[in-house]
Design a protein around this motif. Structure first.
Motif, PDB file in Angstrom:
ATOM      1  N   ALA A 134     107.345  46.028  27.270  1.00 41.48           N
ATOM      2  CA  ALA A 134     108.783  45.807  27.047  1.00 41.48           C
ATOM      3  C   ALA A 134     109.350  46.811  26.001  1.00 41.48           C
ATOM      4  CB  ALA A 134     109.211  44.461  26.286  1.00 41.48           C
ATOM      5  N   THR A 170     101.786  47.171  33.950  1.00 40.66           N
ATOM      6  CA  THR A 170     101.687  46.707  32.815  1.00 40.66           C
ATOM      7  C   THR A 170     102.663  47.516  31.724  1.00 40.66           C
ATOM      8  OG1 THR A 170      99.823  47.803  32.205  1.00 40.66           O
ATOM      9  CG2 THR A 170      99.504  45.737  33.158  1.00 40.66           C
ATOM     10  N   ARG A 176      99.221  46.220  19.342  1.00 38.78           N
ATOM     11  CA  ARG A 176     100.369  46.073  18.533  1.00 38.78           C
ATOM     12  C   ARG A 176     100.681  45.232  17.416  1.00 38.78           C
ATOM     13  NH1 ARG A 176     101.686  48.935  22.890  1.00 38.78           N
ATOM     14  NH2 ARG A 176     103.429  50.201  22.847  1.00 38.78           N
ATOM     15  N   ARG A 203     110.079  46.779  30.436  1.00 34.48           N
ATOM     16  CA  ARG A 203     110.422  48.032  30.912  1.00 34.48           C
ATOM     17  C   ARG A 203     110.294  48.333  32.383  1.00 34.48           C
ATOM     18  NH1 ARG A 203     108.859  52.517  27.563  1.00 34.48           N
ATOM     19  NH2 ARG A 203     109.756  53.506  29.328  1.00 34.48           N
ATOM     20  N   GLY A 248     105.917  36.964  26.481  1.00 31.30           N
ATOM     21  CA  GLY A 248     106.065  37.696  25.255  1.00 31.30           C
ATOM     22  C   GLY A 248     104.961  37.645  24.217  1.00 31.30           C
ATOM     23  N   GLY A 255     105.078  59.738  31.801  1.00 30.98           N
ATOM     24  CA  GLY A 255     105.830  58.414  32.296  1.00 30.98           C
ATOM     25  C   GLY A 255     105.702  58.194  33.724  1.00 30.98           C
ATOM     26  N   ALA A 261      99.542  37.849  27.523  1.00 32.14           N
ATOM     27  CA  ALA A 261      99.151  39.299  28.235  1.00 32.14           C
ATOM     28  C   ALA A 261      97.775  39.359  28.458  1.00 32.14           C
ATOM     29  CB  ALA A 261      99.780  40.486  27.362  1.00 32.14           C
ATOM     30  N   GLU A 285     102.915  57.091  26.214  1.00 33.32           N
ATOM     31  CA  GLU A 285     102.650  57.641  24.959  1.00 33.32           C
ATOM     32  C   GLU A 285     101.490  58.564  24.558  1.00 33.32           C
ATOM     33  OE1 GLU A 285     102.859  54.268  21.761  1.00 33.32           O
ATOM     34  OE2 GLU A 285     102.930  52.952  23.733  1.00 33.32           O
ATOM     35  N   GLY A 315      97.241  46.485  30.309  1.00 31.12           N
ATOM     36  CA  GLY A 315      96.678  47.517  31.091  1.00 31.12           C
ATOM     37  C   GLY A 315      95.161  47.484  30.740  1.00 31.12           C
ATOM     38  N   TRP A 363     112.225  51.745  35.965  1.00 31.31           N
ATOM     39  CA  TRP A 363     111.522  52.543  36.905  1.00 31.31           C
ATOM     40  C   TRP A 363     111.213  51.809  38.236  1.00 31.31           C
ATOM     41  CZ3 TRP A 363     106.338  52.003  38.376  1.00 31.31           C
ATOM     42  CH2 TRP A 363     105.642  50.852  37.710  1.00 31.31           C
TER      43      TRP A 363
HETATM   44  C1  LIG Z   1     105.255  45.095  16.277  1.00 31.45           C
HETATM   45  C2  LIG Z   1     104.730  43.762  17.302  1.00 31.45           C
HETATM   46  C3  LIG Z   1     103.992  42.813  16.657  1.00 31.45           C
HETATM   47  C4  LIG Z   1     103.551  41.797  17.440  1.00 31.45           C
HETATM   48  N1  LIG Z   1     102.711  40.462  16.858  1.00 31.45           N
HETATM   49  C5  LIG Z   1     102.234  39.608  17.830  1.00 31.45           C
HETATM   50  C6  LIG Z   1     101.691  38.716  16.896  1.00 31.45           C
HETATM   51  O1  LIG Z   1     101.368  38.337  15.872  1.00 31.45           O
HETATM   52  N2  LIG Z   1     101.459  37.540  17.867  1.00 31.45           N
HETATM   53  C7  LIG Z   1     101.459  37.611  19.171  1.00 31.45           C
HETATM   54  O2  LIG Z   1     101.223  36.597  19.789  1.00 31.45           O
HETATM   55  N3  LIG Z   1     101.969  38.489  19.643  1.00 31.45           N
HETATM   56  C8  LIG Z   1     102.603  39.730  18.933  1.00 31.45           C
HETATM   57  N4  LIG Z   1     103.205  40.726  19.534  1.00 31.45           N
HETATM   58  C9  LIG Z   1     103.389  40.708  21.134  1.00 31.45           C
HETATM   59  C10 LIG Z   1     102.198  41.387  21.670  1.00 31.45           C
HETATM   60  O3  LIG Z   1     101.785  42.534  21.308  1.00 31.45           O
HETATM   61  C11 LIG Z   1     102.832  41.700  23.247  1.00 31.45           C
HETATM   62  O4  LIG Z   1     102.846  40.590  23.733  1.00 31.45           O
HETATM   63  C12 LIG Z   1     101.724  42.685  23.923  1.00 31.45           C
HETATM   64  O5  LIG Z   1     101.562  43.877  23.321  1.00 31.45           O
HETATM   65  C13 LIG Z   1     102.008  42.897  25.443  1.00 31.45           C
HETATM   66  O6  LIG Z   1     101.318  43.530  26.044  1.00 31.45           O
HETATM   67  P1  LIG Z   1     101.591  44.557  27.257  1.00 31.45           P
HETATM   68  O7  LIG Z   1     100.588  45.239  27.714  1.00 31.45           O
HETATM   69  O8  LIG Z   1     102.589  43.870  28.358  1.00 31.45           O
HETATM   70  O9  LIG Z   1     102.663  45.642  26.791  1.00 31.45           O
HETATM   71  P2  LIG Z   1     102.496  46.736  25.520  1.00 31.45           P
HETATM   72  O10 LIG Z   1     101.437  46.471  24.801  1.00 31.45           O
HETATM   73  O11 LIG Z   1     103.720  47.247  24.996  1.00 31.45           O
HETATM   74  O12 LIG Z   1     102.122  48.058  26.529  1.00 31.45           O
HETATM   75  C14 LIG Z   1     102.893  48.529  27.543  1.00 31.45           C
HETATM   76  C15 LIG Z   1     102.718  50.215  27.549  1.00 31.45           C
HETATM   77  O13 LIG Z   1     103.335  50.774  28.751  1.00 31.45           O
HETATM   78  C16 LIG Z   1     103.805  51.918  28.373  1.00 31.45           C
HETATM   79  N5  LIG Z   1     104.959  52.349  29.308  1.00 31.45           N
HETATM   80  C17 LIG Z   1     106.051  51.529  29.541  1.00 31.45           C
HETATM   81  N6  LIG Z   1     106.975  52.101  30.727  1.00 31.45           N
HETATM   82  C18 LIG Z   1     105.979  53.084  31.014  1.00 31.45           C
HETATM   83  C19 LIG Z   1     106.026  53.929  32.068  1.00 31.45           C
HETATM   84  N7  LIG Z   1     107.346  54.063  32.706  1.00 31.45           N
HETATM   85  N8  LIG Z   1     105.363  54.960  32.431  1.00 31.45           N
HETATM   86  C20 LIG Z   1     104.158  54.825  31.874  1.00 31.45           C
HETATM   87  N9  LIG Z   1     103.731  54.141  30.617  1.00 31.45           N
HETATM   88  C21 LIG Z   1     104.717  53.151  30.299  1.00 31.45           C
HETATM   89  C22 LIG Z   1     104.330  51.651  27.155  1.00 31.45           C
HETATM   90  O14 LIG Z   1     104.659  53.016  26.307  1.00 31.45           O
HETATM   91  C23 LIG Z   1     103.146  50.804  26.422  1.00 31.45           C
HETATM   92  O15 LIG Z   1     102.177  51.632  25.836  1.00 31.45           O
HETATM   93  C24 LIG Z   1     103.583  41.796  18.700  1.00 31.45           C
HETATM   94  C25 LIG Z   1     104.451  42.803  19.421  1.00 31.45           C
HETATM   95  C26 LIG Z   1     104.973  43.877  18.513  1.00 31.45           C
HETATM   96  C27 LIG Z   1     105.602  45.145  19.364  1.00 31.45           C
END
Ligand SMILES: Cc1cc2nc3c(=O)[nH]c(=O)nc-3n(C[C@H](O)[C@H](O)[C@H](O)COP(=O)(O)OP(=O)(O)OC[C@H]3O[C@@H](n4cnc5c(N)ncnc54)[C@H](O)[C@@H]3O)c2cc1C
Lengths: 420, 117
Positions: free
Chosen positions: A115, A112, A50, A261, A312, A85, A317, A43, A21, A264
């Motif tokens: 998960a 965005t 992360r 996720r 993932g 949310g 991302a 949040e 996002g 919804w």
């Molecule tokens: C602990 C951890 C360690 C990691 N370490 C690595 C690593 O070392 N190397 C690597 O390559 N990748 C790693 N990853 C993976 C990487 O962090 C993720 O692929 C990345 O965060 C994905 O980004 P995203 O924006 O899709 O999701 P996210 O970063 O999860 O963001 C999604 C956001 O949307 C919000 N949301 C969800 N549903 C709703 C809703 N209905 N309404 C409003 N808000 C909502 C959530 O609260 C969250 O804040 C790790 C992940 C985690 C959890």
């Protein structure tokens, strides 16, 4: 130039204040979008990155402010709606419903939402619990999860980590650093990672963990978690394995994967994958609903569906956000690079790049499984498709550089056509 | 008045790559660009402990070997997160094949958990 989906002064609404996002908003601004951008996140905190949550944040080496995505000294021109949310999407008029009863209209929506962590079932019956809440493991997805684990004293504790992926192994490593009495990994496979990354890599990781005192439970999968009767003394919990084995634990950390996720979106017209529940997109991030895009861990693009790319990882991302930003603004398309991931465990920095998941052969090209310096090549039908290095940053950089896909616009102009 | 020290020889460098010099603290990285210019910046990415010398050099910028942040070899400025703060740039002069580096007097921007050494 393609036709922009979003007029420069249009309202862009981003659902989910995480990595994808944030970078979508950043990319759209960089392409000159002048209209309002709203990012709604459930949040109650500023958007953060992360990866450190299973690493430096748990040991205290990194603090919350170190993880912030936006730069407080140079903030993005974006309206953040935090602690709210999103509960539904409407196509006509385009917009989203939030859990405070509001409807937010938009000219384009980017999904965005990432998960959520899968957890281990609680196997204790309500009688066993004697009025206590069901046994719940620690999971690692949000800062709240990581904060709970970070604030739990581990000194001398018996820790069981369920899961064999990087998150599990990284968090196991931090438990050792925090003085846990014992750390046992129940990975559900003999050498964690062997199936995905090949035996030499799995052995290298396992031997590094064993050298620090981490134990690996037999390869049977964990079935669940339950409280132990207080009369038994010792640890309060136990993890049950599929082969009948039992692992007593003071602390149970569960890192067995995540699911998109997208709950919804069930009543919307956005097409979801029937298996994973991820939002189905083409390779520009466009969903089945016009003006609605998706990126990051919640999304499954055509290349993922066809097995060409894994889902993932951070890099996935991040790059998808750039692709969506270009598509939304009608800028020159941005190519996806070779898939890439990294992991930090103790002093091992593991980096993988390429189509590792498609490989039918893995060859050690340098280093050893015990030396903390392993370099392997992956091939499919005899063609090199990927590389993984442990503390081999330079080799991985060279491989990535060699496989770099240039955007069409950056290529040197070809010979000028000669008119007849 | 700071004096320059001999960091390495031009012969030690590979075009498009960096060389980590850890005789100074924090360590620095010396780069030879494909265009033939020599630059020195702090070796540690300001986001996380990663050696920029192992990074990828293009258009007078180095990309961190871990993530996507790139730093200008001329100004030290970073283009995009995860890193937010610049690296220090050190003054380089060539004396024959010797690469002489005069360290910046600014405070380094080290990543979290690394502290000032
Ligand atoms: C602990 C951890 C360690 C990691 N370490 C690595 C690593 O070392 N190397 C690597 O390559 N990748 C790693 N990853 C993976 C990487 O962090 C993720 O692929 C990345 O965060 C994905 O980004 P995203 O924006 O899709 O999701 P996210 O970063 O999860 O963001 C999604 C956001 O949307 C919000 N949301 C969800 N549903 C709703 C809703 N209905 N309404 C409003 N808000 C909502 C959530 O609260 C969250 O804040 C790790 C992940 C985690 C959890």
């Amino acid at each position: 130039m393609t036709v922009p989906t979003l007029a420069p002064e249009g309202h862009l609404l981003i659902v989910g204040a995480g990595l994808a996002g944030y970078h979508t908003a950043r990319g759209v601004r960089a392409h000159g979008h002048t209209g309002p951008i709203t990012i709604i996140g459930e949040e109650h905190r500023a958007a953060y990155d992360r990866p450190a949550l299973s690493k430096a944040y748990l040991t205290g080496a990194a603090a919350e402010e170190d993880l912030l995505l936006d730069d407080p000294e140079d903030p993005l021109d974006v309206t953040w709606v935090s602690g709210v949310g999103v509960v539904g999407l409407r196509a006509e008029p385009l917009g989203v419903h939030t859990d405070d009863g509001a409807f937010h209209t938009a000219d384009a929506v980017v999904i965005t939402t990432g998960a959520s962590a899968l957890s281990l079932p609680s196997l204790d019956s309500s009688e066993d619990r004697g009025g206590c809440a069901p046994a719940r493991p620690y999971v690692l997805r949000n800062m709240e999860d990581a904060l709970a684990l970070r604030d739990t004293p581990l000194h001398g504790a018996d820790v069981v980590v369920v899961g064999g992926g990087f998150l599990a192994l990284e968090s196991a490593a931090t438990c050792v650093a925090r003085g846990a009495g014992s750390v046992t990994v129940a990975a559900g496979e003999e050498d964690p990672g062997a199936r995905r990354l090949g035996s030499p890599v799995a052995r290298a990781i396992r031997s590094a963990h064993e050298a620090r005192g981490i134990r690996f439970a037999p390869g049977a999968r964990a079935q669940g978690l339950r409280r132990r009767p207080p009369s038994d003394g010792g640890p309060h919990y136990e993890v049950l394995l599929g082969d009948g084995g039992v692992l007593p634990a003071d602390i149970v950390i569960c890192a067995i994967g995540a699911e998109p996720r997208t709950e919804w979106l069930l009543d919307s017209f956005v097409r979801l994958c029937t298996q994973s529940g991820a939002v189905l997109c083409d390779d520009t991030g466009a969903t089945s609903v016009p003006g609605v895009y998706a990126a990051g861990d919640c999304a499954q693009w055509a290349s993922h569906s066809s097995g060409l790319r894994p889902v993932g990882h951070w890099q996935e991302a991040f790059e998808e956000a750039a692709v969506v930003a270009a598509a939304l603004t009608g800028s020159d398309p941005v190519p996806l690079q070779e898939p890439y991931f990294w992991s930090d465990q103790f002093d091992l920095r593991i980096q993988g790049v390429g189509r590792i998941h498609l490989a039918d052969d893995v060859t050690v090209v340098d280093g050893t499984s015990d030396g903390g310096d392993l370099l392997v090549h992956y091939s499919r039908d005899g063609v090199n498709v990927g590389i993984l290095g442990i503390n081999r940053l330079r080799d991985v950089t060279r491989w990535r550089r060699g496989s770099r896909i240039r955007p069409a616009s950056a290529e040197a102009p070809g010979p000028t056509p000669v008119s007849a | 008045m700071q004096v320059a020290f001999r960091a390495c020889s031009v012969q030690d460098l590979t075009a498009g790559e960096g060389l980590r010099i850890d005789s100074v603290s924090p360590p620095i990285a010396v780069f030879l660009t494909e265009e033939g210019s020599v630059h020195a910046v702090d070796d540690t990415c300001t986001h996380q402990d990663a050696s920029l010398a192992a990074g990828w050099v293009e258009d007078c910028r180095v990309e961190c070997p871990l993530h996507e942040s790139t730093f200008s070899l001329l100004s030290g400025a970073v283009d995009q997160p995860p890193a937010k703060r610049p690296v220090r740039v050190h003054h380089v002069t060539l004396h024959g094949d010797d690469v002489l580096v005069e360290l910046s007097q600014e405070a380094p921007n080290l990543p979290p958990g690394m502290g000032t050494v």
